[in-house]
Scaffold this active site. Structure first.
Site, short mmCIF file in Angstrom:
data_model
loop_
_atom_site.label_atom_id
_atom_site.label_comp_id
_atom_site.label_asym_id
_atom_site.label_seq_id
_atom_site.Cartn_x
_atom_site.Cartn_y
_atom_site.Cartn_z
N SER A 214 -51.57 -3.58 -0.14
CA SER A 214 -51.94 -3.06 1.35
C SER A 214 -53.08 -3.47 1.30
CB SER A 214 -51.19 -1.57 1.41
OG SER A 214 -52.41 -1.26 2.81
N TYR B 155 -53.38 6.99 -2.11
CA TYR B 155 -51.87 5.50 -1.13
C TYR B 155 -52.87 4.19 -2.09
CZ TYR B 155 -49.95 2.50 2.30
OH TYR B 155 -49.71 1.16 2.02
N1 LIG Z 1 -46.57 -0.29 8.14
C1 LIG Z 1 -47.44 -0.67 7.07
O1 LIG Z 1 -48.50 -0.92 8.12
C2 LIG Z 1 -48.29 -0.83 6.53
C3 LIG Z 1 -49.73 -2.04 5.76
C4 LIG Z 1 -49.74 -2.03 4.50
C5 LIG Z 1 -48.12 -1.79 3.81
N2 LIG Z 1 -47.55 -1.45 3.70
C6 LIG Z 1 -46.23 -1.24 2.81
O2 LIG Z 1 -45.68 -2.20 3.37
C7 LIG Z 1 -43.27 -1.62 2.69
C8 LIG Z 1 -43.02 -1.09 3.24
O3 LIG Z 1 -43.97 -0.18 4.75
P1 LIG Z 1 -42.74 0.03 5.85
O4 LIG Z 1 -43.80 0.73 7.15
O5 LIG Z 1 -41.93 -0.70 6.02
O6 LIG Z 1 -42.84 1.63 5.58
P2 LIG Z 1 -40.65 3.05 5.59
O7 LIG Z 1 -40.99 3.40 5.72
O8 LIG Z 1 -40.04 2.11 6.57
O9 LIG Z 1 -40.50 1.66 4.78
C9 LIG Z 1 -40.53 2.56 3.31
C10 LIG Z 1 -38.90 2.83 2.48
O10 LIG Z 1 -39.09 3.21 1.32
C11 LIG Z 1 -38.08 4.30 0.86
N3 LIG Z 1 -38.46 4.74 -0.27
C12 LIG Z 1 -39.73 6.16 -0.02
N4 LIG Z 1 -39.95 6.79 -1.04
C13 LIG Z 1 -38.89 6.06 -2.18
C14 LIG Z 1 -38.10 6.40 -3.22
N5 LIG Z 1 -38.46 7.65 -4.24
N6 LIG Z 1 -36.88 5.48 -3.97
C15 LIG Z 1 -36.88 4.63 -2.83
N7 LIG Z 1 -36.72 4.36 -2.29
C16 LIG Z 1 -38.18 5.25 -1.21
C17 LIG Z 1 -37.61 4.84 2.72
O11 LIG Z 1 -36.67 5.25 2.75
C18 LIG Z 1 -37.79 3.66 3.00
O12 LIG Z 1 -37.28 2.70 3.88
C19 LIG Z 1 -44.72 -0.30 1.99
O13 LIG Z 1 -44.78 -0.57 0.01
C20 LIG Z 1 -46.11 0.53 2.25
O14 LIG Z 1 -47.11 0.54 2.40
C21 LIG Z 1 -46.95 -0.88 5.10
#
Ligand SMILES: NC(=O)c1ccc[n+]([C@@H]2O[C@H](COP(=O)([O-])OP(=O)(O)OC[C@H]3O[C@@H](n4cnc5c(N)ncnc54)[C@H](O)[C@@H]3O)[C@@H](O)[C@H]2O)c1
Length: 270
Positions: free
Chosen positions: A147, A160
């Site tokens: 991130s 986080y």
């Molecule tokens: N959306 C943003 O603004 C953003 C910014 C920076 C980084 N990220 C990173 O991108 C990635 C995806 O984010 P997103 O926005 O698509 O979120 P999201 O919540 O849609 O995706 C995360 C997925 O991880 C799964 N998950 C959570 N805990 C779990 C576990 N214990 N075991 C297995 N699966 C598990 C959830 O069910 C979900 O489907 C993450 O690593 C997040 O930190 C997102």
């Protein structure tokens, strides 16, 4: 124009959190570029629904807090596809309740801190450990999702953001240890990205504040991050390892305060 080198024909990719916003976009893109994908998620129903839409895909129930579940993810992928070429560690502990309670260190709840590290850091480590022998056999690679919050300070999400910083260092350690045996390891650092999880966790004024600092006309979307992941996973990135590719619409590329400068020079604000 699509270079042949960014195709993934014949490759097998595991995508953790593959049912979520960015994970699902990456599964779709890698599939469109020729890969078979293992969509691994704690939300098995959503993983199953996505896998059913893709030509060569397997849904896997995964809980990153459970080492046995992570080992089973790799074993199921090998059983089904016979190889692993890409491990995309995309899942993270997220959600409105988590984001609201993850603030500054003085007010940190120890249980929330431990759970964040269990899913994000230990889960990623165990998945890499389980996949590495198979990635060595295939000449494969790892792409970790981190991130922008791991690269710059903020008043929010200390657990986080520091967990994501730990994954960056893990990325470099794996690259240094395993590069000579043909395994690459890189990270993608998204800025704020308009996924359903993000929209649920961050109110519109905070999203607008970030959008104002981007050098595009909108926040990034899941497909934008998927492109960066698929590139790093592909042979086009064969000379890249141990790196963090920031995909944030230019947010972190300028001196802070550009939104106010823009407003000043456009005459909107004295
Ligand atoms: N959306 C943003 O603004 C953003 C910014 C920076 C980084 N990220 C990173 O991108 C990635 C995806 O984010 P997103 O926005 O698509 O979120 P999201 O919540 O849609 O995706 C995360 C997925 O991880 C799964 N998950 C959570 N805990 C779990 C576990 N214990 N075991 C297995 N699966 C598990 C959830 O069910 C979900 O489907 C993450 O690593 C997040 O930190 C997102």
């Amino acid at each position: 124009m699509t270079s042949d080198a960014i195709r993934l024909d014949g490759k097998v990719a595991i995508i953790t959190g593959g049912a979520g916003g960015i994970g699902a976009a990456t599964a779709r893109l890698m599939s469109a570029r020729g890969a078979s994908v293992a969509v691994a998620d704690i939300a098995f129903d959503r993983a199953h629904a996505l896998a059913a839409q893709l030509p060569e895909a397997l849904a896997i129930a995964l809980n990153l807090e459970d080492e046995a579940s992570i080992a089973a993810m790799v074993a199921q992928t090998l059983d089904h596809f016979g190889r692993v070429d890409v491990l995309h560690n995309n899942a993270a502990l997220l959600g409105p309740d988590i984001a609201q309670n993850d603030g500054d260190i003085e007010h940190m709840d120890t249980a929330l801190w431990d759970r964040t590290y269990a899913v994000n850091v230990r889960g990623t480590m165990v998945a890499c450990r389980a996949a590495l022998p198979h990635l060595r056999a295939s000449g494969g690679n790892i792409v970790n999702t981190v991130s922008n919050l791991a690269l710059q300070g903020h008043m929010i999400q200390a657990a986080y953001s520091s967990s994501k910083a730990a994954i960056i260092q893990m990325t470099r350690a794996i690259a240094a240890s395993h590069g000579p045996s043909g395994v690459r390891c890189n990270a993608v650092a998204p800025g704020m990205t308009a996924t359903p999880a993000l929209l649920a966790a961050f109110p519109a004024p905070l999203r607008q504040a970030v959008e104002d600092e981007t050098l595009r006309d909108r926040l990034g979307e899941a497909d934008d991050i998927a492109e960066a992941v698929a590139f790093l996973a592909s042979p086009a990135a064969r000379n890249i390892t141990g790196q963090v590719l920031v995909s944030d619409g230019g947010c972190s590329s300028h001196v802070p305060g550009i939104a106010r400068f823009r407003a000043f020079f456009s005459g909107e604000q004295a």
